[in-house]
Design a protein around this motif. Structure first.
Motif, PDB file in Angstrom:
ATOM      1  N   TRP A   1       0.821  -1.202   0.000  1.00 15.74           N
ATOM      2  CA  TRP A   1       0.000   0.000   0.000  1.00 15.74           C
ATOM      3  C   TRP A   1       0.861   1.261   0.000  1.00 15.74           C
ATOM      4  O   TRP A   1       0.539   2.250  -0.676  1.00 15.74           O
ATOM      5  CB  TRP A   1      -0.931  -0.006   1.203  1.00 15.74           C
ATOM      6  CG  TRP A   1      -2.218  -0.737   0.978  1.00 15.74           C
ATOM      7  CD1 TRP A   1      -2.575  -1.961   1.479  1.00 15.74           C
ATOM      8  CD2 TRP A   1      -3.318  -0.302   0.172  1.00 15.74           C
ATOM      9  NE1 TRP A   1      -3.821  -2.314   1.041  1.00 15.74           N
ATOM     10  CE2 TRP A   1      -4.317  -1.319   0.234  1.00 15.74           C
ATOM     11  CE3 TRP A   1      -3.568   0.823  -0.588  1.00 15.74           C
ATOM     12  CZ2 TRP A   1      -5.525  -1.217  -0.436  1.00 15.74           C
ATOM     13  CZ3 TRP A   1      -4.783   0.932  -1.271  1.00 15.74           C
ATOM     14  CH2 TRP A   1      -5.742  -0.072  -1.185  1.00 15.74           C
ATOM     15  N   LEU A   2       1.943   1.243   0.764  1.00 15.06           N
ATOM     16  CA  LEU A   2       2.856   2.394   0.757  1.00 15.06           C
ATOM     17  C   LEU A   2       3.438   2.612  -0.632  1.00 15.06           C
ATOM     18  O   LEU A   2       3.522   3.755  -1.120  1.00 15.06           O
ATOM     19  CB  LEU A   2       3.988   2.170   1.763  1.00 15.06           C
ATOM     20  CG  LEU A   2       3.637   2.177   3.250  1.00 15.06           C
ATOM     21  CD1 LEU A   2       4.876   1.886   4.085  1.00 15.06           C
ATOM     22  CD2 LEU A   2       3.025   3.502   3.672  1.00 15.06           C
ATOM     23  N   LEU A   3       3.850   1.523  -1.275  1.00 10.46           N
ATOM     24  CA  LEU A   3       4.408   1.604  -2.624  1.00 10.46           C
ATOM     25  C   LEU A   3       3.381   2.162  -3.600  1.00 10.46           C
ATOM     26  O   LEU A   3       3.674   3.071  -4.388  1.00 10.46           O
ATOM     27  CB  LEU A   3       4.876   0.221  -3.073  1.00 10.46           C
ATOM     28  CG  LEU A   3       5.430   0.111  -4.494  1.00 10.46           C
ATOM     29  CD1 LEU A   3       6.723   0.890  -4.623  1.00 10.46           C
ATOM     30  CD2 LEU A   3       5.649  -1.358  -4.869  1.00 10.46           C
ATOM     31  N   SER A   4       2.162   1.638  -3.549  1.00 12.48           N
ATOM     32  CA  SER A   4       1.114   2.069  -4.470  1.00 12.48           C
ATOM     33  C   SER A   4       0.741   3.525  -4.250  1.00 12.48           C
ATOM     34  O   SER A   4       0.592   4.300  -5.213  1.00 12.48           O
ATOM     35  CB  SER A   4      -0.129   1.182  -4.290  1.00 12.48           C
ATOM     36  OG  SER A   4       0.169  -0.179  -4.526  1.00 12.48           O
ATOM     37  N   ALA A   5       0.605   3.918  -2.986  1.00 10.00           N
ATOM     38  CA  ALA A   5       0.268   5.307  -2.684  1.00 10.00           C
ATOM     39  C   ALA A   5       1.386   6.250  -3.129  1.00 10.00           C
ATOM     40  O   ALA A   5       1.122   7.350  -3.631  1.00 10.00           O
ATOM     41  CB  ALA A   5       0.016   5.463  -1.185  1.00 10.00           C
ATOM     42  N   GLY A   6       2.642   5.809  -2.970  1.00 13.55           N
ATOM     43  CA  GLY A   6       3.770   6.629  -3.408  1.00 13.55           C
ATOM     44  C   GLY A   6       3.750   6.872  -4.901  1.00 13.55           C
ATOM     45  O   GLY A   6       3.934   8.007  -5.373  1.00 13.55           O
ATOM     46  N   ILE A   7       3.515   5.824  -5.679  1.00 13.61           N
ATOM     47  CA  ILE A   7       3.454   5.962  -7.133  1.00 13.61           C
ATOM     48  C   ILE A   7       2.312   6.899  -7.536  1.00 13.61           C
ATOM     49  O   ILE A   7       2.469   7.759  -8.416  1.00 13.61           O
ATOM     50  CB  ILE A   7       3.284   4.576  -7.791  1.00 13.61           C
ATOM     51  CG1 ILE A   7       4.547   3.740  -7.562  1.00 13.61           C
ATOM     52  CG2 ILE A   7       2.989   4.712  -9.286  1.00 13.61           C
ATOM     53  CD1 ILE A   7       4.407   2.297  -8.001  1.00 13.61           C
ATOM     54  N   ALA A   8       1.150   6.747  -6.870  1.00 10.46           N
ATOM     55  CA  ALA A   8       0.002   7.589  -7.179  1.00 10.46           C
ATOM     56  C   ALA A   8       0.293   9.062  -6.890  1.00 10.46           C
ATOM     57  O   ALA A   8      -0.051   9.947  -7.687  1.00 10.46           O
ATOM     58  CB  ALA A   8      -1.213   7.118  -6.378  1.00 10.46           C
ATOM     59  N   LEU A   9       0.938   9.342  -5.758  1.00 11.86           N
ATOM     60  CA  LEU A   9       1.246  10.732  -5.418  1.00 11.86           C
ATOM     61  C   LEU A   9       2.287  11.333  -6.357  1.00 11.86           C
ATOM     62  O   LEU A   9       2.199  12.521  -6.708  1.00 11.86           O
ATOM     63  CB  LEU A   9       1.733  10.817  -3.969  1.00 11.86           C
ATOM     64  CG  LEU A   9       0.673  10.650  -2.877  1.00 11.86           C
ATOM     65  CD1 LEU A   9       1.301  10.842  -1.502  1.00 11.86           C
ATOM     66  CD2 LEU A   9      -0.482  11.621  -3.058  1.00 11.86           C
ATOM     67  N   ILE A  10       3.268  10.549  -6.759  1.00 10.67           N
ATOM     68  CA  ILE A  10       4.259  11.048  -7.723  1.00 10.67           C
ATOM     69  C   ILE A  10       3.571  11.444  -9.028  1.00 10.67           C
ATOM     70  O   ILE A  10       3.822  12.514  -9.595  1.00 10.67           O
ATOM     71  CB  ILE A  10       5.344   9.986  -7.982  1.00 10.67           C
ATOM     72  CG1 ILE A  10       6.225   9.824  -6.747  1.00 10.67           C
ATOM     73  CG2 ILE A  10       6.197  10.371  -9.192  1.00 10.67           C
ATOM     74  CD1 ILE A  10       7.198   8.669  -6.827  1.00 10.67           C
ATOM     75  N   ALA A  11       2.664  10.581  -9.506  1.00  8.65           N
ATOM     76  CA  ALA A  11       1.929  10.872 -10.741  1.00  8.65           C
ATOM     77  C   ALA A  11       1.068  12.121 -10.583  1.00  8.65           C
ATOM     78  O   ALA A  11       1.029  12.984 -11.473  1.00  8.65           O
ATOM     79  CB  ALA A  11       1.060   9.668 -11.117  1.00  8.65           C
ATOM     80  N   PHE A  12       0.403  12.248  -9.435  1.00 14.55           N
ATOM     81  CA  PHE A  12      -0.450  13.414  -9.206  1.00 14.55           C
ATOM     82  C   PHE A  12       0.392  14.684  -9.099  1.00 14.55           C
ATOM     83  O   PHE A  12       0.004  15.744  -9.606  1.00 14.55           O
ATOM     84  CB  PHE A  12      -1.276  13.216  -7.936  1.00 14.55           C
ATOM     85  CG  PHE A  12      -2.271  14.311  -7.690  1.00 14.55           C
ATOM     86  CD1 PHE A  12      -3.382  14.463  -8.507  1.00 14.55           C
ATOM     87  CD2 PHE A  12      -2.091  15.204  -6.641  1.00 14.55           C
ATOM     88  CE1 PHE A  12      -4.295  15.487  -8.284  1.00 14.55           C
ATOM     89  CE2 PHE A  12      -2.994  16.229  -6.404  1.00 14.55           C
ATOM     90  CZ  PHE A  12      -4.106  16.375  -7.231  1.00 14.55           C
ATOM     91  N   GLY A  13       1.556  14.589  -8.445  1.00  7.08           N
ATOM     92  CA  GLY A  13       2.435  15.744  -8.338  1.00  7.08           C
ATOM     93  C   GLY A  13       2.934  16.211  -9.693  1.00  7.08           C
ATOM     94  O   GLY A  13       3.010  17.417  -9.969  1.00  7.08           O
ATOM     95  N   LEU A  14       3.264  15.258 -10.572  1.00  5.08           N
ATOM     96  CA  LEU A  14       3.713  15.613 -11.919  1.00  5.08           C
ATOM     97  C   LEU A  14       2.590  16.260 -12.712  1.00  5.08           C
ATOM     98  O   LEU A  14       2.823  17.191 -13.512  1.00  5.08           O
ATOM     99  CB  LEU A  14       4.224  14.357 -12.639  1.00  5.08           C
ATOM    100  CG  LEU A  14       5.551  13.786 -12.118  1.00  5.08           C
ATOM    101  CD1 LEU A  14       5.850  12.447 -12.783  1.00  5.08           C
ATOM    102  CD2 LEU A  14       6.701  14.761 -12.354  1.00  5.08           C
ATOM    103  N   ALA A  15       1.366  15.776 -12.516  1.00  5.26           N
ATOM    104  CA  ALA A  15       0.221  16.377 -13.208  1.00  5.26           C
ATOM    105  C   ALA A  15      -0.029  17.798 -12.698  1.00  5.26           C
ATOM    106  O   ALA A  15      -0.254  18.728 -13.487  1.00  5.26           O
ATOM    107  CB  ALA A  15      -1.021  15.506 -13.008  1.00  5.26           C
ATOM    108  N   TRP A  16       0.018  17.984 -11.391  1.00  4.61           N
ATOM    109  CA  TRP A  16      -0.180  19.316 -10.804  1.00  4.61           C
ATOM    110  C   TRP A  16       0.931  20.275 -11.213  1.00  4.61           C
ATOM    111  O   TRP A  16       0.735  21.485 -11.315  1.00  4.61           O
ATOM    112  CB  TRP A  16      -0.266  19.202  -9.290  1.00  4.61           C
ATOM    113  CG  TRP A  16      -1.017  20.311  -8.617  1.00  4.61           C
ATOM    114  CD1 TRP A  16      -1.415  21.493  -9.176  1.00  4.61           C
ATOM    115  CD2 TRP A  16      -1.466  20.349  -7.263  1.00  4.61           C
ATOM    116  NE1 TRP A  16      -2.084  22.260  -8.259  1.00  4.61           N
ATOM    117  CE2 TRP A  16      -2.134  21.583  -7.074  1.00  4.61           C
ATOM    118  CE3 TRP A  16      -1.379  19.461  -6.195  1.00  4.61           C
ATOM    119  CZ2 TRP A  16      -2.695  21.955  -5.859  1.00  4.61           C
ATOM    120  CZ3 TRP A  16      -1.939  19.821  -4.976  1.00  4.61           C
ATOM    121  CH2 TRP A  16      -2.585  21.054  -4.802  1.00  4.61           C
ATOM    122  N   ASN A  17       2.104  19.719 -11.470  1.00  2.92           N
ATOM    123  CA  ASN A  17       3.248  20.513 -11.908  1.00  2.92           C
ATOM    124  C   ASN A  17       2.945  21.330 -13.160  1.00  2.92           C
ATOM    125  O   ASN A  17       3.516  22.400 -13.381  1.00  2.92           O
ATOM    126  CB  ASN A  17       4.439  19.583 -12.153  1.00  2.92           C
ATOM    127  CG  ASN A  17       5.636  20.279 -12.760  1.00  2.92           C
ATOM    128  OD1 ASN A  17       6.201  21.187 -12.169  1.00  2.92           O
ATOM    129  ND2 ASN A  17       6.015  19.862 -13.963  1.00  2.92           N
TER     130      ASN A  17
END
Length: 391
Positions: free
Chosen positions: A262-278
């Motif tokens: 779950w930590l791994l999955s949440a990390g990947i999701a947040l990285i993707a969301f951060g790049l989109a917000w970028n």
């Protein structure tokens, strides 16, 4: 006391000691390693060898000039994230002594006692941060920088702690969203005199303007301070993301392997969301933008998932002993490495003759390794004698 019967509550999980996360201590040490001397070893090795990987790694151990993110930009928020993860564990002892299972069960008197402890810790960190900035050199008010790395850790941890003690998990998530969205809206919509709204430059950003207006003493970059007032708001979000992670890791209803996943999955999701917000709000460490908070929060979760799986799930701990030494006295070694102790002078005094026997291009490598050796020996000496600087 039990509110219904007037009797002491029966022993519950809240009254039992919570196992310490060895992985969290090791990750804290890994994070601090790069600041205390690891970066200098990599820079020296890259210069001596010219190997492409080391050259690339060396490039990652510098702050980004403005927009963007390197590994070095992640070190500070990762440390703050770890402080947040630790909070549900460190608070457990206080909850147990109060005989309650969660912060919602604390009495007003218990909360006041915890608030006082938290306030003391915050003020000590703010003071130590100013000492690192040269407060005790007495250069005068206008030449003193009040904002600092340790100060931001103290402030963000303190306010995240207030949220943790007074809200449930659902509302903590809402607080996190409000902090990040509110900061984004303020930075993009509130006009700055002479610049307008949404100007995310060192001089034109709302964050920089408020620092010039309200922050006492001198700023880090004359017109801007990366540890300024307004950008502390999303930094609280970084600590709060850690708090939510710590709460999740304490959940005994989920297996440790599943937690790592779950930590791994949440990390990947947040990285993707951060790049989109970028795309709308650039990833920027110096402004601590909301996209930066989300993006680096994702990487923090990835690092934690890796350390958690290897150390706590698989039980492979011996390899991380040096990191545990560093993590157990992280504030002390930070203060020492930032100038309180001249390790380079001592290393040269002890190992200088041997270093000069090495080929010229390898002497900087041996110099930096000798500094690290002395730092680790100091930490080992303190560890064996159970001497820890706790704030």
């Amino acid at each position: 006391m039990n509110a219904l019967s007037g009797a002491m509550p029966a022993p519950t999980r809240a009254n039992q000691p919570v196992a310490r996360l060895v992985s969290l201590d090791a990750l804290r040490g890994f994070d601090m390693f790069w600041i205390m001397s690891g970066e200098h070893i990599v820079h020296a090795l890259a210069e001596a060898t010219g190997w492409p990987f080391l050259v690339w790694l060396s490039s990652q151990l510098h702050h980004t000039e403005w927009n963007g993110c390197t590994f070095y930009d992640m070190i500070f928020p990762l440390f703050l994230f770890i402080a947040g993860v630790s909070m549900p564990y460190s608070m457990q002892g206080k909850l147990s002594r109060a005989g309650v299972a969660s912060a919602s069960g604390l009495s007003l008197a218990d909360k006041k006692s915890i608030y006082t402890d938290m306030l003391k810790r915050m003020l000590i960190l703010v003071f130590l941060g100013m000492v690192v900035n040269g407060l005790l050199q007495f250069k005068g008010y206008e030449q003193t920088r009040f904002a600092s790395v340790l100060g931001r850790i103290g402030l963000a941890w303190f306010f995240a702690g207030l949220i943790y003690l007074n809200t449930n998990t659902r509302n903590q998530v809402l607080w996190l969203l409000a902090l990040l969205i509110g900061y984004w809206a303020a930075m993009m919509l509130i006009p700055v005199p002479g610049f307008g709204a949404g100007i995310l430059t060192k001089a034109g950003s709302l964050e920089s303007y408020i620092d010039r207006l309200l922050l006492p003493g001198k700023l880090h970059s004359v017109v801007h301070d990366p540890e300024g007032i307004l950008s502390t708001i999303p930094a609280i979000g970084t600590a709060l993301l850690g708090v939510l992670t710590g709460t999740f890791l304490k959940n005994e209803g989920v297996s440790m392997r599943r937690k790592a996943l779950w930590l791994l999955s949440a990390g990947i999701a947040l990285i993707a969301f951060g790049l989109a917000w970028n795309l709308a709000f650039p990833i920027n460490k110096r402004l601590w933008t909301s996209s930066f908070t989300v993006y680096v929060g994702g990487w923090s979760l990835l690092f934690l998932s890796l350390f958690y799986y290897i150390i706590d799930v698989l039980g492979w701990k011996k390899w991380a002993f040096v990191f545990l030494l560093i993590g157990s006295n992280s504030i002390l070694i930070y203060l020492a490495a930032e100038g309180a102790v001249d390790f380079a002078h001592t290393a040269n005094f002890i190992f200088g003759g041997l270093i000069r026997l090495a080929p010229l291009n390898w002497q900087p490598v041996e110099q930096t390794v000798s500094v690290t050796f002395l730092q680790v020996m100091l930490l080992y000496f303190l560890y064996k004698r159970k001497i820890f600087l706790k704030v």
